[in-house]
Scaffold this motif. Structure first.
Motif, short mmCIF file in Angstrom:
data_model
loop_
_atom_site.label_atom_id
_atom_site.label_comp_id
_atom_site.label_asym_id
_atom_site.label_seq_id
_atom_site.Cartn_x
_atom_site.Cartn_y
_atom_site.Cartn_z
N THR A 228 63.64 -9.34 -49.54
CA THR A 228 63.74 -7.88 -49.44
C THR A 228 65.13 -7.38 -49.85
O THR A 228 66.09 -8.15 -49.87
CB THR A 228 63.45 -7.41 -48.01
OG1 THR A 228 64.47 -7.92 -47.14
CG2 THR A 228 62.07 -7.86 -47.55
N LEU A 229 65.20 -6.09 -50.11
CA LEU A 229 66.46 -5.45 -50.46
C LEU A 229 67.50 -5.68 -49.36
O LEU A 229 68.66 -5.95 -49.65
CB LEU A 229 66.25 -3.95 -50.70
CG LEU A 229 67.50 -3.11 -50.96
CD1 LEU A 229 68.24 -3.60 -52.19
CD2 LEU A 229 67.12 -1.64 -51.11
N ASP A 230 67.09 -5.61 -48.09
CA ASP A 230 68.02 -5.84 -46.99
C ASP A 230 68.60 -7.25 -47.02
O ASP A 230 69.81 -7.44 -46.85
CB ASP A 230 67.33 -5.62 -45.64
CG ASP A 230 67.09 -4.16 -45.33
OD1 ASP A 230 67.71 -3.29 -45.99
OD2 ASP A 230 66.28 -3.87 -44.43
N GLU B 118 49.43 -1.88 -45.63
CA GLU B 118 49.55 -1.98 -47.09
C GLU B 118 50.48 -0.92 -47.65
O GLU B 118 51.26 -1.19 -48.56
CB GLU B 118 48.17 -1.90 -47.74
CG GLU B 118 47.36 -3.17 -47.53
CD GLU B 118 45.92 -3.08 -48.04
OE1 GLU B 118 45.47 -1.97 -48.45
OE2 GLU B 118 45.24 -4.13 -48.03
N LYS B 119 50.43 0.29 -47.10
CA LYS B 119 51.33 1.35 -47.55
C LYS B 119 52.78 0.97 -47.24
O LYS B 119 53.66 1.10 -48.08
CB LYS B 119 51.00 2.68 -46.88
CG LYS B 119 51.91 3.81 -47.34
CD LYS B 119 51.69 5.06 -46.54
CE LYS B 119 52.59 6.20 -46.98
NZ LYS B 119 53.98 5.87 -47.16
N ASP C 101 56.12 0.06 -49.90
CA ASP C 101 57.40 0.77 -49.84
C ASP C 101 58.59 -0.18 -49.82
O ASP C 101 59.72 0.24 -50.02
CB ASP C 101 57.45 1.67 -48.60
CG ASP C 101 56.48 2.84 -48.68
OD1 ASP C 101 55.99 3.14 -49.79
OD2 ASP C 101 56.18 3.43 -47.62
N VAL C 102 58.36 -1.46 -49.58
CA VAL C 102 59.44 -2.44 -49.48
C VAL C 102 59.89 -2.84 -50.89
O VAL C 102 59.07 -3.21 -51.73
CB VAL C 102 58.98 -3.69 -48.69
CG1 VAL C 102 60.04 -4.77 -48.71
CG2 VAL C 102 58.61 -3.31 -47.27
N GLU D 92 56.78 -8.70 -39.93
CA GLU D 92 57.41 -9.04 -41.21
C GLU D 92 57.87 -7.79 -41.96
O GLU D 92 58.86 -7.82 -42.68
CB GLU D 92 56.44 -9.83 -42.10
CG GLU D 92 56.27 -11.27 -41.67
CD GLU D 92 55.20 -12.01 -42.48
OE1 GLU D 92 54.51 -11.37 -43.31
OE2 GLU D 92 55.05 -13.23 -42.27
N LEU D 93 57.14 -6.70 -41.76
CA LEU D 93 57.50 -5.44 -42.41
C LEU D 93 58.55 -4.66 -41.61
O LEU D 93 59.01 -3.62 -42.05
CB LEU D 93 56.26 -4.57 -42.62
CG LEU D 93 55.26 -5.11 -43.64
CD1 LEU D 93 53.95 -4.34 -43.58
CD2 LEU D 93 55.85 -5.04 -45.04
N GLY D 94 58.90 -5.17 -40.44
CA GLY D 94 59.91 -4.52 -39.62
C GLY D 94 59.41 -3.25 -38.95
O GLY D 94 60.21 -2.38 -38.61
N LEU D 95 58.11 -3.16 -38.73
CA LEU D 95 57.53 -1.98 -38.09
C LEU D 95 57.37 -2.21 -36.60
O LEU D 95 57.01 -3.30 -36.17
CB LEU D 95 56.14 -1.68 -38.68
CG LEU D 95 56.06 -1.23 -40.13
CD1 LEU D 95 54.60 -1.13 -40.56
CD2 LEU D 95 56.75 0.10 -40.32
#
Length: 179
Positions: A143-145, A57-58, A62-63, A15-18
């Motif tokens: 999200t911004l994206d 969490e970090k 940042d998102v 979900e965080l795109g990592l």
């Protein structure tokens, strides 16, 4: 405190795109360990799990999300309002478009382009007869994206919560945030 399952970790990471490698670098563990934990092949030590959760969490903090960008004061008109009200509000607020909202729900939009083509007698007609489609809606968690992709096709994005309009975002809001 409930510990995350391997499936929870994988879902949150994706979900965080990592990638697994990016998460591993941030958590200071190896990528194969992340893969084995997510696959359920390894039961990690608590200290390792804590580093992975802290890294997630970090990344999450940042998102940039819609709630970070939105204007809560939505200047709008109703579908039954006369077109002249929309023109007056646009001029007063220096906006090129307005959301058309009925009972807290976005039902359309009206822009200066819509107004340019009207005769003077049309200015007393209801907005709903001249409005365009509604701006797209997203939740506060978007999200911004996601918002940027929508703004490539629309002039604004409405933020809704439980069906009610709670904010609006335009390209100007994103530019102000990123500058």
């Amino acid at each position: 405190m409930e510990l995350p399952t391997p499936a929870d970790l994988r879902q949150r990471r994706t979900e965080l795109g990592l990638t697994q490698s990016e998460l591993a670098d941030t958590a200071d563990v190896s990528q194969p360990l992340i893969a084995r934990i997510e696959g359920g092949d390894v039961d990690p030590r608590l200290s390792t799990l804590r580093r992975i959760v802290n890294a997630l969490e970090k990344a999450e903090s940042d998102v940039i999300r819609a709630e970070d960008l939105m204007n809560e004061a939505v200047v709008s008109v109703g579908p039954d309002d006369p077109v002249s009200d929309a023109a007056k509000k646009m001029e007063e607020e220096a906006y090129s478009q307005l959301a058309v909202i009925q009972d807290g729900i976005p039902v359309g939009s009206i822009s200066q382009t819509d107004l340019v083509h009207l005769d003077s007698q049309d200015r007393d007609e209801p907005i709903e007869e001249h409005m365009s489609e509604s701006f797209p809606t997203v939740s506060k968690d978007a999200t911004l994206d996601e918002i940027s992709n929508l703004l490539e096709h629309y002039k604004a994005v409405m933020i809704t919560e439980a069906g009610e309009t709670v904010g609006i975002i335009t390209e100007a809001d994103i530019a102000a945030r990123l500058s």
